[in-house]
Design a protein around this motif. Sequence first.
Motif, PDB file in Angstrom:
ATOM      1  N   GLY A   1     -18.768  -5.347 -40.442  1.00 15.34           N
ATOM      2  CA  GLY A   1     -18.037  -5.931 -39.320  1.00 15.34           C
ATOM      3  C   GLY A   1     -17.382  -4.933 -38.399  1.00 15.34           C
ATOM      4  N   VAL A   2     -17.223  -3.697 -38.854  1.00 17.78           N
ATOM      5  CA  VAL A   2     -16.629  -2.652 -38.016  1.00 17.78           C
ATOM      6  C   VAL A   2     -17.558  -1.446 -37.957  1.00 17.78           C
ATOM      7  CG1 VAL A   2     -14.196  -3.283 -38.243  1.00 17.78           C
ATOM      8  CG2 VAL A   2     -15.276  -1.858 -40.012  1.00 17.78           C
ATOM      9  N   GLU A   3     -17.523  -0.777 -36.807  1.00 19.65           N
ATOM     10  CA  GLU A   3     -18.258   0.474 -36.666  1.00 19.65           C
ATOM     11  C   GLU A   3     -17.463   1.585 -37.333  1.00 19.65           C
ATOM     12  OE1 GLU A   3     -19.579   3.785 -33.369  1.00 19.65           O
ATOM     13  OE2 GLU A   3     -18.507   1.980 -32.703  1.00 19.65           O
ATOM     14  N   LEU A   4     -18.146   2.486 -38.027  1.00 20.26           N
ATOM     15  CA  LEU A   4     -17.511   3.634 -38.662  1.00 20.26           C
ATOM     16  C   LEU A   4     -17.749   4.875 -37.790  1.00 20.26           C
ATOM     17  CD1 LEU A   4     -18.683   2.932 -42.331  1.00 20.26           C
ATOM     18  CD2 LEU A   4     -16.682   2.023 -41.125  1.00 20.26           C
ATOM     19  N   ARG A   5     -16.751   5.717 -37.656  1.00 18.39           N
ATOM     20  CA  ARG A   5     -16.805   6.852 -36.728  1.00 18.39           C
ATOM     21  C   ARG A   5     -17.868   7.865 -37.100  1.00 18.39           C
ATOM     22  NH1 ARG A   5     -17.570  10.354 -33.678  1.00 18.39           N
ATOM     23  NH2 ARG A   5     -16.136  11.390 -32.255  1.00 18.39           N
ATOM     24  N   GLY A   6     -17.854   8.336 -38.350  1.00 15.69           N
ATOM     25  CA  GLY A   6     -18.777   9.385 -38.739  1.00 15.69           C
ATOM     26  C   GLY A   6     -18.643  10.590 -37.818  1.00 15.69           C
ATOM     27  N   GLU A   7     -19.791  11.154 -37.440  1.00 17.87           N
ATOM     28  CA  GLU A   7     -19.806  12.320 -36.548  1.00 17.87           C
ATOM     29  C   GLU A   7     -20.497  11.987 -35.235  1.00 17.87           C
ATOM     30  OE1 GLU A   7     -18.145  14.931 -37.396  1.00 17.87           O
ATOM     31  OE2 GLU A   7     -17.737  14.228 -39.447  1.00 17.87           O
ATOM     32  N   LYS A   8     -20.456  10.739 -34.806  1.00 16.80           N
ATOM     33  CA  LYS A   8     -21.181  10.303 -33.621  1.00 16.80           C
ATOM     34  C   LYS A   8     -20.717  11.043 -32.359  1.00 16.80           C
ATOM     35  CE  LYS A   8     -21.894   5.480 -35.121  1.00 16.80           C
ATOM     36  NZ  LYS A   8     -20.817   5.053 -36.000  1.00 16.80           N
ATOM     37  N   ALA A   9     -21.688  11.387 -31.532  1.00 21.07           N
ATOM     38  CA  ALA A   9     -21.421  11.976 -30.215  1.00 21.07           C
ATOM     39  C   ALA A   9     -22.614  11.645 -29.302  1.00 21.07           C
ATOM     40  CB  ALA A   9     -21.234  13.475 -30.314  1.00 21.07           C
ATOM     41  N   PRO A  10     -22.320  11.140 -28.097  1.00 17.99           N
ATOM     42  CA  PRO A  10     -21.000  10.842 -27.537  1.00 17.99           C
ATOM     43  C   PRO A  10     -20.390   9.612 -28.192  1.00 17.99           C
ATOM     44  CG  PRO A  10     -22.697  10.011 -26.083  1.00 17.99           C
ATOM     45  CD  PRO A  10     -23.404  10.749 -27.177  1.00 17.99           C
TER      46      PRO A  10
ATOM     47  N   ALA B   1     -10.451  12.098 -34.223  1.00 18.40           N
ATOM     48  CA  ALA B   1     -10.363  10.966 -35.150  1.00 18.40           C
ATOM     49  C   ALA B   1     -11.148  11.304 -36.411  1.00 18.40           C
ATOM     50  CB  ALA B   1     -10.915   9.703 -34.502  1.00 18.40           C
ATOM     51  N   SER B   2     -10.657  10.856 -37.544  1.00 15.32           N
ATOM     52  CA  SER B   2     -11.334  11.171 -38.802  1.00 15.32           C
ATOM     53  C   SER B   2     -12.665  10.442 -38.903  1.00 15.32           C
ATOM     54  CB  SER B   2     -10.440  10.788 -39.986  1.00 15.32           C
ATOM     55  OG  SER B   2     -10.314   9.376 -40.079  1.00 15.32           O
ATOM     56  N   ALA B   3     -13.577  10.993 -39.701  1.00 15.56           N
ATOM     57  CA  ALA B   3     -14.899  10.401 -39.868  1.00 15.56           C
ATOM     58  C   ALA B   3     -14.839   9.025 -40.502  1.00 15.56           C
ATOM     59  CB  ALA B   3     -15.780  11.328 -40.712  1.00 15.56           C
ATOM     60  N   VAL B   4     -13.753   8.725 -41.214  1.00 16.54           N
ATOM     61  CA  VAL B   4     -13.638   7.425 -41.874  1.00 16.54           C
ATOM     62  C   VAL B   4     -12.886   6.411 -41.019  1.00 16.54           C
ATOM     63  CG1 VAL B   4     -13.791   8.390 -44.194  1.00 16.54           C
ATOM     64  CG2 VAL B   4     -11.539   8.131 -43.112  1.00 16.54           C
ATOM     65  N   SER B   5     -12.531   6.798 -39.795  1.00 14.45           N
ATOM     66  CA  SER B   5     -11.886   5.836 -38.902  1.00 14.45           C
ATOM     67  C   SER B   5     -12.901   4.782 -38.474  1.00 14.45           C
ATOM     68  CB  SER B   5     -11.278   6.536 -37.695  1.00 14.45           C
ATOM     69  OG  SER B   5     -12.273   7.118 -36.870  1.00 14.45           O
ATOM     70  N   PHE B   6     -12.405   3.652 -37.983  1.00 12.36           N
ATOM     71  CA  PHE B   6     -13.309   2.542 -37.691  1.00 12.36           C
ATOM     72  C   PHE B   6     -12.730   1.644 -36.614  1.00 12.36           C
ATOM     73  CE2 PHE B   6     -10.648   1.490 -41.372  1.00 12.36           C
ATOM     74  CZ  PHE B   6     -10.043   0.295 -40.963  1.00 12.36           C
ATOM     75  N   GLY B   7     -13.580   0.819 -36.030  1.00 14.94           N
ATOM     76  CA  GLY B   7     -13.130  -0.109 -35.003  1.00 14.94           C
ATOM     77  C   GLY B   7     -14.291  -0.771 -34.303  1.00 14.94           C
ATOM     78  N   HIS B   8     -14.078  -1.105 -33.023  1.00 18.87           N
ATOM     79  CA  HIS B   8     -15.127  -1.768 -32.248  1.00 18.87           C
ATOM     80  C   HIS B   8     -14.800  -1.637 -30.762  1.00 18.87           C
ATOM     81  CE1 HIS B   8     -18.638  -4.333 -31.943  1.00 18.87           C
ATOM     82  NE2 HIS B   8     -18.661  -4.459 -33.258  1.00 18.87           N
ATOM     83  N   VAL B   9     -15.840  -1.800 -29.935  1.00 17.28           N
ATOM     84  CA  VAL B   9     -15.672  -1.835 -28.486  1.00 17.28           C
ATOM     85  C   VAL B   9     -16.337  -3.100 -27.948  1.00 17.28           C
ATOM     86  CG1 VAL B   9     -15.581   0.666 -28.212  1.00 17.28           C
ATOM     87  CG2 VAL B   9     -17.780  -0.521 -28.062  1.00 17.28           C
ATOM     88  N   GLY B  10     -15.987  -3.460 -26.700  1.00 19.67           N
ATOM     89  CA  GLY B  10     -16.562  -4.653 -26.097  1.00 19.67           C
ATOM     90  C   GLY B  10     -16.901  -4.435 -24.644  1.00 19.67           C
ATOM     91  N   ILE B  11     -17.883  -5.184 -24.151  1.00 18.29           N
ATOM     92  CA  ILE B  11     -18.371  -5.038 -22.786  1.00 18.29           C
ATOM     93  C   ILE B  11     -17.302  -5.358 -21.743  1.00 18.29           C
ATOM     94  CG2 ILE B  11     -19.245  -7.402 -22.645  1.00 18.29           C
ATOM     95  CD1 ILE B  11     -21.551  -6.399 -20.979  1.00 18.29           C
ATOM     96  N   SER B  12     -16.287  -6.106 -22.130  1.00 14.86           N
ATOM     97  CA  SER B  12     -15.219  -6.455 -21.184  1.00 14.86           C
ATOM     98  C   SER B  12     -14.282  -5.286 -20.903  1.00 14.86           C
ATOM     99  CB  SER B  12     -14.421  -7.647 -21.711  1.00 14.86           C
ATOM    100  OG  SER B  12     -13.853  -7.349 -22.975  1.00 14.86           O
ATOM    101  N   GLY B  13     -14.534  -4.133 -21.524  1.00 10.85           N
ATOM    102  CA  GLY B  13     -13.660  -2.973 -21.340  1.00 10.85           C
ATOM    103  C   GLY B  13     -12.573  -2.910 -22.386  1.00 10.85           C
ATOM    104  N   THR B  14     -12.875  -3.382 -23.591  1.00 16.42           N
ATOM    105  CA  THR B  14     -11.900  -3.407 -24.684  1.00 16.42           C
ATOM    106  C   THR B  14     -12.301  -2.424 -25.775  1.00 16.42           C
ATOM    107  OG1 THR B  14     -13.114  -5.262 -25.642  1.00 16.42           O
ATOM    108  CG2 THR B  14     -11.168  -5.790 -24.338  1.00 16.42           C
TER     109      THR B  14
END
Length: 348
Positions: free
Chosen positions: A274-283, A290-303
Amino acid sequence: MPGIALFAEDSAGQQVQVFRGEDAWGMPVTSASTACLASVGKPAIALLVLELVDEGRLSLDDTLEHAAQCDWGGVRHATIGDMLSHRAGIPPILREEDVPYSSSLTADSIRAAYRGLDLRPARTRHVQYSDVAYGMLADVVVQHREAPLSACLDRLNTRLGTRLTFGCKPQHEYLQVTGVPSPHADSAIAPLNSEFWHALSLPWAAICGAIDDGMRIVRAFAAGSPVLSARIQQAAILDPDAGLLSGGIAATNGQLGIAANPTLEWERCPWGLGVELRGEKAPHWSPKEASAVSFGHVGISGTLAWHDPIHGVTWGMTGTRSSHSGWLLRYGPMLGKAVIESLTTHRT
């Protein structure tokens, strides 16, 4: 950027709140504003599903046909766990040519379209982000709770202190979004901004709430969650393939009135339940700090909503311009870095 809200909080309760500018119609951005969370609402759907798993009413290994008695097409073979983590091989969107966007479109016709998808998804060695998978997961929740999704979200409101709504456009200080790539942007059926679009009840895109509700949703995946048991909470923020799979957001030809998505894929694309994990993603929209184990989400509405358990910081932002413009990738890391540095410096 016409307007933006930035908010953050650390584990000690220190807060940062910034409100600047206005929306596309001149409405000031304030702490009382409401917004379309868009895909930041997906973790809310995931919490409702994982709550059923916690109760023993669902298993992550259950197939869709076992989890909900509906008239499914080939998607019935997808499992709950694979759908939550975008590994089920379900298409990202409903194609515009299959579901034309017009004033005659209804929520029922959209639901029939994704339920009847004619494919047999198999667990892939690739993370393929899917909007429609979360429509199916919402159907599972609604059937098990024997209540509309809006009522199910009220369960979260009680436990998280959120103000989530669904199925109609909020009337209280709703922030209109500019920069939505759509031929209907200035019409009565404008995606994200019209009452018509909200009435289509898209579980993957149309959950609304207070502008800091995304932050509260994402923080519910952290240790001490008010929704999930420790066992399920820990499983939700782990990648089932140890972050080794490639994947991300594939290019699409557009859906439901919104134009094409650009491709954003990574060689390693960790994703939880249900959440995206940060890992080493770029861009990426979160900073490299942010730590590699951080997590969250983004949305098309600019959130954006993000939680870093190592730094003990949760932050979110709501802009009044669609993320299609790329502003979250350009400025999200800078703002996230500033939040982490500000709160961790004050703490020490």
